[in-house]
Design a protein around this motif. Structure first.
Motif, mmCIF file in Angstrom:
data_model
loop_
_atom_site.group_PDB
_atom_site.id
_atom_site.type_symbol
_atom_site.label_atom_id
_atom_site.label_comp_id
_atom_site.label_asym_id
_atom_site.label_seq_id
_atom_site.Cartn_x
_atom_site.Cartn_y
_atom_site.Cartn_z
ATOM 1 N N GLU A 74 0.834 -1.207 0.000
ATOM 2 C CA GLU A 74 0.000 0.000 0.000
ATOM 3 C C GLU A 74 0.868 1.256 0.000
ATOM 4 O OE1 GLU A 74 -3.040 0.300 -0.521
ATOM 5 O OE2 GLU A 74 -3.869 -1.696 -0.187
ATOM 6 N N ALA A 75 1.950 1.231 0.767
ATOM 7 C CA ALA A 75 2.819 2.402 0.836
ATOM 8 C C ALA A 75 3.411 2.731 -0.526
ATOM 9 C CB ALA A 75 3.935 2.162 1.864
ATOM 10 N N TRP A 76 3.928 1.725 -1.222
ATOM 11 C CA TRP A 76 4.532 1.984 -2.529
ATOM 12 C C TRP A 76 3.475 2.345 -3.565
ATOM 13 C CZ3 TRP A 76 9.434 2.923 -3.671
ATOM 14 C CH2 TRP A 76 10.390 2.634 -2.685
ATOM 15 N N ARG A 77 2.280 1.793 -3.432
ATOM 16 C CA ARG A 77 1.198 2.176 -4.351
ATOM 17 C C ARG A 77 0.842 3.651 -4.170
ATOM 18 N NH1 ARG A 77 -4.189 2.871 -3.867
ATOM 19 N NH2 ARG A 77 -4.230 2.098 -1.714
ATOM 20 N N LEU A 78 0.814 4.097 -2.924
ATOM 21 C CA LEU A 78 0.372 5.457 -2.636
ATOM 22 C C LEU A 78 1.461 6.514 -2.828
ATOM 23 C CD1 LEU A 78 -1.632 4.654 0.624
ATOM 24 C CD2 LEU A 78 -2.625 5.570 -1.491
ATOM 25 N N PHE A 79 2.733 6.149 -2.552
ATOM 26 C CA PHE A 79 3.756 7.186 -2.436
ATOM 27 C C PHE A 79 4.966 7.004 -3.340
ATOM 28 C CE2 PHE A 79 1.658 6.681 1.757
ATOM 29 C CZ PHE A 79 0.975 7.895 1.769
ATOM 30 N N ARG B 18 8.268 13.328 0.540
ATOM 31 C CA ARG B 18 7.575 12.045 0.752
ATOM 32 C C ARG B 18 7.062 11.938 2.188
ATOM 33 N NH1 ARG B 18 10.334 7.072 -2.001
ATOM 34 N NH2 ARG B 18 9.284 8.114 -3.748
ATOM 35 N N ALA B 19 7.877 12.344 3.158
ATOM 36 C CA ALA B 19 7.437 12.304 4.555
ATOM 37 C C ALA B 19 6.235 13.210 4.779
ATOM 38 C CB ALA B 19 8.591 12.703 5.478
ATOM 39 N N LYS B 20 6.238 14.382 4.157
ATOM 40 C CA LYS B 20 5.096 15.294 4.279
ATOM 41 C C LYS B 20 3.861 14.731 3.594
ATOM 42 C CE LYS B 20 4.999 19.263 5.387
ATOM 43 N NZ LYS B 20 4.474 19.944 6.594
ATOM 44 N N ALA B 21 4.037 14.055 2.463
ATOM 45 C CA ALA B 21 2.911 13.445 1.766
ATOM 46 C C ALA B 21 2.282 12.347 2.612
ATOM 47 C CB ALA B 21 3.363 12.896 0.415
ATOM 48 N N ILE B 22 3.108 11.563 3.275
ATOM 49 C CA ILE B 22 2.603 10.512 4.163
ATOM 50 C C ILE B 22 1.843 11.133 5.330
ATOM 51 C CG2 ILE B 22 3.333 8.758 5.832
ATOM 52 C CD1 ILE B 22 5.580 8.032 3.815
ATOM 53 N N THR B 23 2.389 12.183 5.902
ATOM 54 C CA THR B 23 1.736 12.865 7.025
ATOM 55 C C THR B 23 0.363 13.392 6.614
ATOM 56 O OG1 THR B 23 3.904 13.533 7.862
ATOM 57 C CG2 THR B 23 1.998 14.696 8.734
ATOM 58 N N ALA B 24 0.291 14.037 5.460
ATOM 59 C CA ALA B 24 -0.979 14.588 4.974
ATOM 60 C C ALA B 24 -1.988 13.477 4.686
ATOM 61 C CB ALA B 24 -0.732 15.436 3.733
ATOM 62 N N PHE B 25 -1.508 12.382 4.128
ATOM 63 C CA PHE B 25 -2.411 11.262 3.828
ATOM 64 C C PHE B 25 -3.036 10.718 5.109
ATOM 65 C CE2 PHE B 25 -2.966 6.677 3.862
ATOM 66 C CZ PHE B 25 -3.937 6.510 2.883
ATOM 67 N N VAL B 26 -2.214 10.462 6.125
ATOM 68 C CA VAL B 26 -2.734 9.909 7.372
ATOM 69 C C VAL B 26 -3.705 10.883 8.017
ATOM 70 C CG1 VAL B 26 -2.118 9.102 9.690
ATOM 71 C CG2 VAL B 26 -0.699 8.474 7.730
ATOM 72 N N HIS B 27 -3.376 12.162 7.987
ATOM 73 C CA HIS B 27 -4.256 13.185 8.557
ATOM 74 C C HIS B 27 -5.643 13.137 7.914
ATOM 75 C CE1 HIS B 27 -5.459 17.046 10.244
ATOM 76 N NE2 HIS B 27 -5.799 17.447 9.031
ATOM 77 N N GLN B 28 -5.687 12.935 6.614
ATOM 78 C CA GLN B 28 -6.965 12.908 5.891
ATOM 79 C C GLN B 28 -7.643 11.539 5.954
ATOM 80 O OE1 GLN B 28 -5.703 14.136 1.996
ATOM 81 N NE2 GLN B 28 -5.274 16.241 2.631
ATOM 82 N N ARG C 205 -1.686 13.888 13.316
ATOM 83 C CA ARG C 205 -2.978 14.240 13.918
ATOM 84 C C ARG C 205 -3.387 15.650 13.511
ATOM 85 N NH1 ARG C 205 -5.772 14.838 18.980
ATOM 86 N NH2 ARG C 205 -7.642 15.981 18.370
ATOM 87 N N TYR C 206 -2.487 16.613 13.645
ATOM 88 C CA TYR C 206 -2.829 18.011 13.363
ATOM 89 C C TYR C 206 -2.357 18.470 11.990
ATOM 90 C CZ TYR C 206 -4.028 18.199 18.296
ATOM 91 O OH TYR C 206 -4.600 17.955 19.516
ATOM 92 N N ASN C 207 -1.227 17.978 11.525
ATOM 93 C CA ASN C 207 -0.685 18.293 10.205
ATOM 94 C C ASN C 207 -0.472 19.791 9.980
ATOM 95 O OD1 ASN C 207 0.343 17.487 7.693
ATOM 96 N ND2 ASN C 207 -1.620 17.856 6.676
ATOM 97 N N VAL C 208 -0.174 20.509 11.035
ATOM 98 C CA VAL C 208 0.225 21.922 10.943
ATOM 99 C C VAL C 208 1.336 22.139 11.968
ATOM 100 C CG1 VAL C 208 -2.001 22.811 10.142
ATOM 101 C CG2 VAL C 208 -1.561 22.628 12.595
#
Length: 279
Positions: free
Chosen positions: A101-106, A115-125, A207-210
Motif C-alpha cells: 500500500e505504501a509503494w502504491r500510494l507514495f 515524501r514524509a510530508k505526503a505521508i503525514t498529509a495522507f494519514v491526517h486525511q 494528527r494536526y498536520n500543521v
C-alpha cells in the motif's frame, strides 16, 4: 508500576520546579533512564487509592515546528547504526503489512522531506480522530483499514508508512497545549513522530498536520509499546486523569512561578485511559 510521566532526558529548556512523579500516599520511588533516554519512575503501589502528579514550568523557544524542504533521504547503507532500528517493524508499527500500500500510494512522491510530508498529509486525511476508537492492541495496519483512531494511531500509521518507504521513523509523545490555536477540549498527552532525513531527526504530526508551538517531549521509542504512560504488573483502575499544558505569563518572576506550582490548576478531566496498559 512503571510510569513514563517525566520530561525526556534531552529536554533542554530551563525548568522551574521539577518533573519528578510525586505519589500520595508517600511510597518509595526509583527513577531510571531507559535505552531511548526516557526517564521511567518505578514503584510498588499500595492497595487502595493512589494519587500521582507532576507539575513544573519548562521554557521552550516558542517557535512552531520547523519545515525542512531540503532534508534528503539517506541510502540505507549510509544510515548511522543506531538509526537502522527505526526501519524495522515493531509491535504496533507493522510496516511489513503495509509495504504494498505504501509503494502504491507514495512511489511517485519526491524522496525525502516531500515524501514524509505526503505521508503525514495522507494519514491526517485518512484517519478520523475519536477517543472511542482507541484500543490498546490496535496496530498500524488496523488503523489503515478501520480509518479511525487516537493520536497514537495517527503516529503509528505514519511511522509504518515511512518505514515501508525506507524512511527511518520513531514514536514520540509529550505535552502539547492549545498555544496559538483555539481551545480543543480537555488536556491530554499527545503523540507525534520523528523522521531521520538530512542527517537529523525532524518532528511531524499526522494528527494536526500543521506546525505547532510549545511541544514538551516526554518519551521516544519504536512505538507506544516502549513508552506506555502506565505499565502495571497487576490490576488497577484509572479513575481520574488530567493534563495541563498552559502558556504562563512571561513577566512572572521565578519566585512567583514557584509559588504558582504549589496549587494544581483547574482543568477538565479526561476519562479515556487509552494510553495505559496492564501487563
Amino acid at each position: 508500576m512503571l510510569l513514563a510521566l517525566s520530561t525526556h532526558s534531552e529536554t533542554a529548556g530551563r525548568m522551574i520546579g521539577d518533573d519528578l512523579v510525586h505519589v500520595e500516599p508517600n511510597v518509595e520511588t526509583h527513577r531510571y533512564k531507559d535505552r531511548f533516554g526516557n526517564w521511567i519512575t518505578r514503584l510498588v503501589a499500595p492497595s487502595g487509592r493512589t494519587r500521582m502528579f507532576s507539575d513544573c514550568v519548562v521554557e521552550v523557544d516558542g517557535l512552531p515546528d520547523t519545515d525542512a524542504p531540503d532534508a534528503a533521504q539517506h541510502a540505507i547503507q549510509d544510515l548511522p547504526d543506531d538509526v537502522l532500528q527505526y526501519l524495522i517493524p515493531s509491535r504496533y508499527c507493522d510496516s511489513d503489512n503495509l509495504t504494498q500500500e505504501a509503494w502504491r500510494l507514495f512511489a511517485s512522491t519526491p524522496e525525502g522531506w516531500g515524501r514524509a510530508k505526503a505521508i503525514t498529509a495522507f494519514v491526517h486525511q485518512h484517519v478520523t480522530f475519536g477517543y472511542q476508537f482507541g484500543r490498546a492492541t490496535k496496530t498500524a495496519s488496523e488503523v489503515f483499514r478501520e480509518k479511525t483512531g487516537v493520536c497514537r494511531d495517527f503516529a503509528h500509521l505514519a511511522i509504518s508508512l515511512c518505514r515501508a518507504m525506507n524512511i527511518p521513523a520513531r514514536y514520540a509523545s509529550g505535552y502539547l497545549g492549545d498555544i496559538g490555536v483555539p481551545y480543543s477540549g480537555p488536556g491530554d498527552f499527545c503523540a507525534w513522530f520523528e523522521v531521520f532525513l538530512g542527517g537529523k531527526w525532524h518532528t511531524l504530526d499526522a494528527r494536526y498536520n500543521v506546525p505547532r508551538i510549545g511541544r514538551v517531549l516526554m518519551v521516544r521509542g519504536a512505538d507506544a509499546s516502549d513508552v506506555a504512560m502506565i505499565t502495571s504488573f497487576g490490576g488497577y483502575q484509572l479513575r481520574y486523569f488530567r493534563v495541563w499544558t498552559d502558556e504562563v505569563d512571561p513577566t512572572l518572576s521565578d519566585t512567583e512561578l514557584t509559588k504558582m506550582l504549589t496549587v494544581r490548576p483547574d482543568g477538565e478531566p479526561l476519562i479515556f485511559p487509552s494510553s495505559a496498559r496492564a501487563a
